[in-house]
Design a protein around this motif. Structure first.
Motif, mmCIF file in Angstrom:
data_model
loop_
_atom_site.group_PDB
_atom_site.id
_atom_site.type_symbol
_atom_site.label_atom_id
_atom_site.label_comp_id
_atom_site.label_asym_id
_atom_site.label_seq_id
_atom_site.Cartn_x
_atom_site.Cartn_y
_atom_site.Cartn_z
ATOM 1 N N SER A 36 46.900 50.358 43.988
ATOM 2 C CA SER A 36 46.913 50.402 45.454
ATOM 3 C C SER A 36 45.504 50.424 46.021
ATOM 4 O O SER A 36 45.205 49.774 47.027
ATOM 5 N N ALA A 37 44.621 51.183 45.369
ATOM 6 C CA ALA A 37 43.228 51.228 45.818
ATOM 7 C C ALA A 37 42.573 49.856 45.699
ATOM 8 O O ALA A 37 41.873 49.395 46.623
ATOM 9 N N LEU A 38 42.805 49.184 44.577
ATOM 10 C CA LEU A 38 42.251 47.836 44.395
ATOM 11 C C LEU A 38 42.873 46.848 45.376
ATOM 12 O O LEU A 38 42.196 45.945 45.881
ATOM 13 N N PHE A 39 44.177 47.035 45.645
ATOM 14 C CA PHE A 39 44.861 46.151 46.585
ATOM 15 C C PHE A 39 44.253 46.260 47.984
ATOM 16 O O PHE A 39 44.044 45.245 48.662
ATOM 17 N N LEU A 40 43.970 47.468 48.432
ATOM 18 C CA LEU A 40 43.351 47.658 49.738
ATOM 19 C C LEU A 40 41.992 46.973 49.797
ATOM 20 O O LEU A 40 41.624 46.379 50.816
ATOM 21 N N LEU A 41 41.248 47.044 48.704
ATOM 22 C CA LEU A 41 39.944 46.393 48.651
ATOM 23 C C LEU A 41 40.077 44.880 48.759
ATOM 24 O O LEU A 41 39.343 44.231 49.507
ATOM 25 N N VAL A 42 41.045 44.336 48.018
ATOM 26 C CA VAL A 42 41.240 42.881 48.046
ATOM 27 C C VAL A 42 41.796 42.421 49.392
ATOM 28 O O VAL A 42 41.313 41.453 49.982
ATOM 29 N N ALA A 43 42.817 43.135 49.886
ATOM 30 C CA ALA A 43 43.522 42.695 51.093
ATOM 31 C C ALA A 43 42.705 42.887 52.370
ATOM 32 O O ALA A 43 42.781 42.059 53.286
ATOM 33 N N LEU A 44 41.943 43.968 52.432
ATOM 34 C CA LEU A 44 41.250 44.292 53.678
ATOM 35 C C LEU A 44 39.777 43.913 53.684
ATOM 36 O O LEU A 44 39.184 43.755 54.762
ATOM 37 N N ALA A 46 37.902 41.935 50.623
ATOM 38 C CA ALA A 46 37.489 40.736 49.890
ATOM 39 C C ALA A 46 38.071 39.449 50.475
ATOM 40 O O ALA A 46 37.362 38.440 50.607
ATOM 41 N N SER A 47 39.366 39.464 50.809
ATOM 42 C CA SER A 47 39.990 38.244 51.321
ATOM 43 C C SER A 47 39.537 37.970 52.750
ATOM 44 O O SER A 47 39.322 38.892 53.537
ATOM 45 N N LYS A 48 39.407 36.702 53.082
ATOM 46 C CA LYS A 48 38.938 36.280 54.403
ATOM 47 C C LYS A 48 40.112 36.086 55.357
ATOM 48 O O LYS A 48 41.250 35.865 54.928
ATOM 49 N N ARG A 61 46.665 39.523 57.146
ATOM 50 C CA ARG A 61 46.656 40.714 56.283
ATOM 51 C C ARG A 61 47.989 41.460 56.357
ATOM 52 O O ARG A 61 48.349 42.157 55.404
ATOM 53 N N ILE A 62 48.711 41.336 57.463
ATOM 54 C CA ILE A 62 50.027 41.969 57.558
ATOM 55 C C ILE A 62 50.981 41.378 56.530
ATOM 56 O O ILE A 62 51.840 42.074 55.984
ATOM 57 N N MET A 63 50.803 40.083 56.254
ATOM 58 C CA MET A 63 51.681 39.409 55.307
ATOM 59 C C MET A 63 51.568 40.004 53.909
ATOM 60 O O MET A 63 52.528 39.978 53.132
ATOM 61 N N TYR A 64 50.406 40.574 53.571
ATOM 62 C CA TYR A 64 50.223 41.155 52.250
ATOM 63 C C TYR A 64 51.103 42.382 52.040
ATOM 64 O O TYR A 64 51.328 42.803 50.898
ATOM 65 N N VAL A 65 51.570 42.989 53.117
ATOM 66 C CA VAL A 65 52.496 44.117 53.043
ATOM 67 C C VAL A 65 53.918 43.675 53.383
ATOM 68 O O VAL A 65 54.880 44.111 52.752
ATOM 69 N N ASP A 203 45.986 29.738 50.124
ATOM 70 C CA ASP A 203 45.463 29.531 48.779
ATOM 71 C C ASP A 203 44.300 30.482 48.549
ATOM 72 O O ASP A 203 43.983 31.331 49.380
ATOM 73 N N GLY A 204 43.657 30.332 47.383
ATOM 74 C CA GLY A 204 42.486 31.126 47.075
ATOM 75 C C GLY A 204 42.775 32.610 46.982
ATOM 76 O O GLY A 204 43.824 33.035 46.497
ATOM 77 N N LEU A 205 41.855 33.407 47.488
ATOM 78 C CA LEU A 205 41.963 34.858 47.398
ATOM 79 C C LEU A 205 43.112 35.385 48.234
ATOM 80 O O LEU A 205 43.697 36.422 47.912
ATOM 81 N N ARG A 206 43.457 34.693 49.306
ATOM 82 C CA ARG A 206 44.597 35.119 50.122
ATOM 83 C C ARG A 206 45.899 34.988 49.335
ATOM 84 O O ARG A 206 46.766 35.863 49.409
ATOM 85 N N LEU A 207 46.041 33.924 48.592
ATOM 86 C CA LEU A 207 47.224 33.747 47.754
ATOM 87 C C LEU A 207 47.258 34.810 46.648
ATOM 88 O O LEU A 207 48.312 35.373 46.344
ATOM 89 N N PHE A 208 46.099 35.106 46.076
ATOM 90 C CA PHE A 208 46.011 36.144 45.049
ATOM 91 C C PHE A 208 46.413 37.498 45.627
ATOM 92 O O PHE A 208 47.154 38.260 44.994
ATOM 93 N N ALA A 209 45.921 37.808 46.827
ATOM 94 C CA ALA A 209 46.246 39.092 47.461
ATOM 95 C C ALA A 209 47.742 39.210 47.714
ATOM 96 O O ALA A 209 48.329 40.291 47.554
#
Length: 263
Positions: A36-44, A46-48, A61-65, A203-209
């Motif tokens: 969860s901690a890593l997810f917050l870092l990626v979602a909020l 790292a991802s653009k 970013r709402i879509m990630y949840v 795509d990219g980091l957003r898809l990964f997140a």
């Protein structure tokens, strides 16, 4: 009626816990916490923001949840339906406890899905709610499983409660695929599938997140289910024990009355 033993495995009582906690659940909980901690870092961080659509931007970013919550509630209600069917077949306490526990967690994830979707809709559509097919069917799903939980509290007899809840748990699941395919079956304000097509919209980091969030959501569901199932099973065992004691006291009173009459 005898209270079921609490032990590991899937014995004559169906799936049974070995206590209220275990090494495995603690390990899983640690994984979820770190993830969860890593997810917050990626979602909020790292991802653009999504610059491909004017209506998205930071809103992506709402879509990630939102999407992982929807996947988790689908999974939870599927487990409830399967466990309900297994209870009707095996008539064992463990399957009933599993169905109830999974449904309760599914309701929480459904509420989170509706909440995040409402925030997204307010920004995108300018309104907190629309009677859109996806939103309406999701709200119906929420109400159906709230009714499932209410039914479990309304019936005192454990056997009758388990049977009626199992039937409702199976019937309520019919609405789940309707929710999922509603954007394809009817004209809808809600966007179509984001990643299910061969040409995903991100795509990219957003898809990964997004995929990271989906996996994390399922792990969180599994961790919650472990603990909620153990609590529910212990509660049902305590209820059965209390019923046994009450019946024994009633029999003792009956024997005492009989003796008094005889003397």
């Amino acid at each position: 009626m005898t209270s079921p033993p609490i032990h590991a495995g899937a014995g004559p009582q169906g799936p049974t816990p070995d206590g209220t906690a275990s090494r495995g659940s603690r390990i899983l909980g640690t994984v979820v916490l770190v993830g969860s901690a890593l997810f917050l870092l990626v979602a909020l961080v790292a991802s653009k923001p999504d610059e491909s659509l004017d209506t998205m931007g930071q809103l992506v970013r709402i879509m990630y949840v939102h999407v992982p919550s929807a996947i988790a509630c689908y999974t939870a209600f599927f487990v409830t339906a399967v466990a309900s069917g297994m209870y009707l077949w095996k008539r064992t306490v463990g399957w009933d406890a599993l169905a109830a526990s999974s449904a309760e967690i599914g309701v929480v994830f459904t509420a989170l899905t509706l909440l995040t979707g409402s925030v997204w809709g307010h920004t995108t559509w300018g309104t907190w709610w629309e009677w859109d097919p996806r939103l309406t069917s999701t709200a119906l799903m929420f109400v159906l499983y709230l009714g499932y939980l209410a039914l479990r509290r309304a019936i005192i007899d454990p056997t009758s409660r388990a049977k009626q809840s199992a039937v409702l748990g199976i019937l309520a699941f019919i609405n789940v695929p309707i929710v999922h395919f509603s954007v394809d079956w009817w004209r809808s304000l809600h966007q179509t599938a984001t990643v299910a097509s061969l040409d995903p919209q991100i795509d990219g980091l957003r898809l990964f997140a997004l995929f990271y969030g989906m996996i994390l959501g399922l792990l969180l569901y599994a961790w919650l289910l472990l603990h909620r199932f153990r609590l529910e099973f212990a509660s049902q065992a305590l209820e059965a024990k209390g019923l046994d004691l009450a019946l024994e006291e009633r029999r003792a009173e009956g024997r005492a009355d009989t003796q008094e009459v005889a003397t």
